[in-house]
Design an enzyme around this catalytic site. Structure first.
Site, PDB file in Angstrom:
ATOM      1  N   ASP A  82       0.941  -1.237   0.000  1.00  0.00           N
ATOM      2  CA  ASP A  82      -0.038   0.169   0.040  1.00  0.00           C
ATOM      3  C   ASP A  82       1.059   1.299  -0.115  1.00  0.00           C
ATOM      4  OD1 ASP A  82      -2.342   1.835   0.620  1.00  0.00           O
ATOM      5  OD2 ASP A  82      -1.637   1.944   2.620  1.00  0.00           O
ATOM      6  N   ASP A  97      -0.355   5.351   0.802  1.00  0.00           N
ATOM      7  CA  ASP A  97      -0.571   6.209   2.082  1.00  0.00           C
ATOM      8  C   ASP A  97      -0.815   5.585   3.347  1.00  0.00           C
ATOM      9  OD1 ASP A  97      -0.715   8.581   3.135  1.00  0.00           O
ATOM     10  OD2 ASP A  97      -2.500   9.302   2.060  1.00  0.00           O
ATOM     11  N   LYS A 133      -9.187  -2.139  -3.351  1.00  0.00           N
ATOM     12  CA  LYS A 133      -9.321  -2.515  -2.089  1.00  0.00           C
ATOM     13  C   LYS A 133     -10.581  -1.842  -1.402  1.00  0.00           C
ATOM     14  CE  LYS A 133      -5.307  -0.542  -1.309  1.00  0.00           C
ATOM     15  NZ  LYS A 133      -4.127   0.060  -0.854  1.00  0.00           N
ATOM     16  N   ASP A 181      -1.383  -0.435   5.906  1.00  0.00           N
ATOM     17  CA  ASP A 181      -1.610   0.291   7.461  1.00  0.00           C
ATOM     18  C   ASP A 181      -3.085   0.008   7.907  1.00  0.00           C
ATOM     19  OD1 ASP A 181      -1.958   2.443   5.328  1.00  0.00           O
ATOM     20  OD2 ASP A 181      -2.700   3.262   7.023  1.00  0.00           O
TER      21      ASP A 181
END
Lengths: 254, 254
Positions: free
Chosen positions: A10, A12, A181, A206
């Site tokens: 991922d 950000d 996602k 995250d």
């Protein structure tokens, strides 16, 4: 620790935080390169081309080939190409999705499309939404690049693509196929490109509700990193846990 | 049959059906005039001014004064005027709502509004929706003229004001105050203008979920007419029944 043949990662909250670098992220990517382990970034952003994301990463000292960036737009184009190679699509979206579709030979049209494709469009209008609704009622297939309802900005939350896709769903009664996602579509397509089986790969992110969920749904192992949205405390509430959870990416290759 | 001091009357499905006249409707209105019973039309349409609706009714042979037409826009302006006489409003909407607000002395602004008012806007854009979301997060009060998610047209269903209000609600987490049917706000405001108590008035309409619901919530008696959306069979499924249900409006004044 198991040896993984590929890493999906991922952006950000994992590689940077908004405009701030995460120093451990650069070290982690350098280690993947040193060990020559294939990796690919996976992003729900549908408006930016891979090249623009590539430039953004360089600002944080992270170098990647543009082929190492899988966007929800590229995945959408691949999905349609697989389903119907000569498909036409009515598109609500920006450069990223339009270019991705055209590069795969999918014709972007205004009339009688096979697909209605929705990605974030900051030039969206009432007229475009009416057309999307009408095409769907005439039998087009509904695909949304990503389901994000709201996007944080410095002025507050603003509508994401999911907000508009939900509007069209409420009017037409038709649910879109979501590519980004937390579904597994985009991750499967990234792994296909890398030629690696899901069971041999790991998804790093995250955000439990997007990154880790997508990894789980794509039958991959998952690595949660506590540098972004989901804290260690919040993580405990979920019944299905990620395979691993670490404080920063510096804790991975010890 | 009880003598009612005022009639509130729905338009589409009750006075006409799309572009088709309902002959019994004209007879019914003529009878109200002959008996000099006050009446007012109540419509969720927020884009048309009362004068435009007046013209539309004349096409079906029904003559009404423009003051006999209560729109969700007029009701919205009255509601705001009552709450805050010097209010400012950021508006997503067309002529009907903008004129209604300005006629009540409510200033339509782009910055720091007291209210965010949403009515149908066929020039709606991403930018306007972002601004609405930001103003609400900065503390503005959220009002929607009407909650209609979808509107039937000859091309199929297209988004109604409720679809956009729901989008903004999904992004901001703030629920709008709904002025039009099925809430009772617009009906209360119409009766206030007529100087008649709800217990002395009756609401007439074809649609159980909007017209009859609004009448019930405004503590009025209700008259369901089977010339539009809700059939006699469908009506039976509801636990709270209208006071009366008739085949056509010709069955009322016998």
């Amino acid at each position: 620790m198991k040896h993984y043949k590929a890493y999906l990662i991922d952006l950000d909250g994992t590689m940077y935080r908004g405009k701030q670098p995460i120093p451990e992220a650069k070290v982690f990517i350098d280690e993947l390169k040193f060990r020559q382990i294939p990796f690919m970034f996976v992003t729900n952003n549908s408006s930016r081309t891979p090249e623009l994301t590539q430039e953004k990463l360089i600002n944080f000292g992270i170098e990647a080939e543009s082929v190492q960036i899988m966007t929800a737009s590229l995945a959408t184009a691949s999905l349609i190409k697989e389903e119907k190679p000569d498909a036409t699509a009515f598109v609500i979206g920006e450069d990223g999705i339009i270019k991705a579709l055209e590069d795969k030979g999918i014709k972007v049209v205004d009339k009688d499309p096979d697909y209605v494709v929705m990605g974030i469009d900051r030039d969206n209008t009432y007229k475009k939404l009416v057309e999307a609704c009408v095409h769907l009622q005439n039998g087009a297939t509904f695909i949304a690049t990503n389901p994000d309802i709201k996007v944080p900005t410095e002025k507050g939350f603003v509508p994401g693509n999911g907000a508009f896709a939900t509007l069209v769903e409420n009017v037409t009664g038709m649910k879109p196929e979501i590519v980004g996602k937390p579904t597994g579509h985009m991750l499967y397509i990234a792994l296909e490109q890398l030629g690696v089986e899901p069971s041999d790969a790991i998804m790093v992110g995250d955000n439990y509700q997007t990154d880790i969920q997508a990894g789980i749904r794509a039958n991959m192992d998952t690595l949660h990193v506590q540098t972004g949205v989901t804290s260690q405390e919040e993580l405990r509430q979920y019944s299905v846990q990620p395979t691993y959870s670490i404080k920063t990416l510096a804790d991975w290759f010890d």
